[in-house]
Design an enzyme around this catalytic site. Structure first.
Site, mmCIF file in Angstrom:
data_model
loop_
_atom_site.group_PDB
_atom_site.id
_atom_site.type_symbol
_atom_site.label_atom_id
_atom_site.label_comp_id
_atom_site.label_asym_id
_atom_site.label_seq_id
_atom_site.Cartn_x
_atom_site.Cartn_y
_atom_site.Cartn_z
ATOM 1 N N CYS A 45 0.862 -1.221 0.157
ATOM 2 C CA CYS A 45 -0.070 -0.097 0.082
ATOM 3 C C CYS A 45 0.950 1.090 -0.067
ATOM 4 O O CYS A 45 0.436 2.247 -0.519
ATOM 5 C CB CYS A 45 -0.747 0.059 1.201
ATOM 6 S SG CYS A 45 -1.860 -1.361 1.494
HETATM 7 C C1 BEZ Z 1 0.650 -4.444 1.866
HETATM 8 O O1 BEZ Z 1 0.167 -3.573 1.477
HETATM 9 O O2 BEZ Z 1 1.928 -5.122 1.810
HETATM 10 C C2 BEZ Z 1 -0.515 -5.687 2.360
HETATM 11 C C3 BEZ Z 1 -1.637 -5.447 3.119
HETATM 12 C C4 BEZ Z 1 -2.436 -6.309 3.496
HETATM 13 C C5 BEZ Z 1 -2.104 -7.518 3.229
HETATM 14 C C6 BEZ Z 1 -0.808 -7.968 2.695
HETATM 15 C C7 BEZ Z 1 -0.005 -6.905 2.162
#
Ligand code: BEZ
Length: 211
Positions: free
Chosen positions: A45
């Protein structure tokens, strides 16, 4: 029922990192890219929001506003925004909706309980100036989206709204386009100054008309 293409994007009022926003008033006659991410302070994210901030000039050229949501609070978004600026090299320049009670996430079907009951999936809605939903995408938490593809779709939508053409596989701005099947050969030839290549009666190409 899930939001479908052609639906009016549901309106809502919600707190954001740029103050309270009523979605339809905020976007007014712009296009909008409204997307959810699973959680603040997570790596994928962080890269997605940093890249979106870098696209501001490209969005502005196309009259597009970005707005983002997760089920975290505005305070969390503000704290995380500092990390995004530090690690991705660009300050967040769009509102992030705080939605800890999931009101907006549920309105847009952004929680898919069989994937994860607590976090939003990676949803994308492209909304046009008339507030109609023109694209929906859903990606899993583990896969960062390709925001160049989102720009490409906006280019295609804006082109095909204005001209009687469609865009072929892997089309990019500047490539040849497909002549609308609704046009006869004579109509197509007149509309595109005789520049129509007939590959098959149903597959005709021409130069991108708005270059
Ligand atoms: C991420 O943004 O890295 C992420 C968020 C939730 C679950 C897995 C990855």
């Amino acid at each position: 029922m899930a939001i479908q293409l052609g639906d009016v994007a549901p309106n809502f009022t919600a707190p954001t990192t740029q103050g309270e926003i009523t979605f339809h008033d905020w976007k007014a006659d712009s296009w909008a890219v409204f997307f959810s991410h699973p959680k603040d302070y997570t790596p994928v994210c962080t890269t997605e929001l940093g890249y979106t901030a870098k696209l501001k000039e490209e969005f502005d050229k196309r009259n597009v506003k970005a707005i983002v949501l997760s089920v975290d609070t505005v305070d969390d978004h503000n704290g995380w925004s500092a990390d995004i600026e530090e690690t991705q090299g660009t300050a967040v320049n769009f509102p992030i909706i705080g939605d800890p009670d999931r009101t907006v996430a549920n309105l847009y079907g952004m929680i898919h309980p069989n994937a994860d009951n607590t976090m939003t999936v990676r949803s994308v809605f492209i909304v046009d100036p008339a507030n109609k939903v023109r694209l929906t995408l859903t990606y899993p938490a583990s896969t960062g989206r390709n925001f160049n593809e989102i720009l490409r779709v906006i280019d295609s939508l804006q082109l095909t709204d204005g001209y009687k053409v469609a865009t072929p596989v892997n089309w990019e701005h500047g490539d040849d386009v497909i002549v609308s099947p609704a046009l006869s050969n004579d109509e197509a030839s007149e509309l595109f100054d005789g520049d129509v290549t007939v590959v098959k009666p149903y597959l005709r190409t021409t130069k991108q008309p708005n270059l």
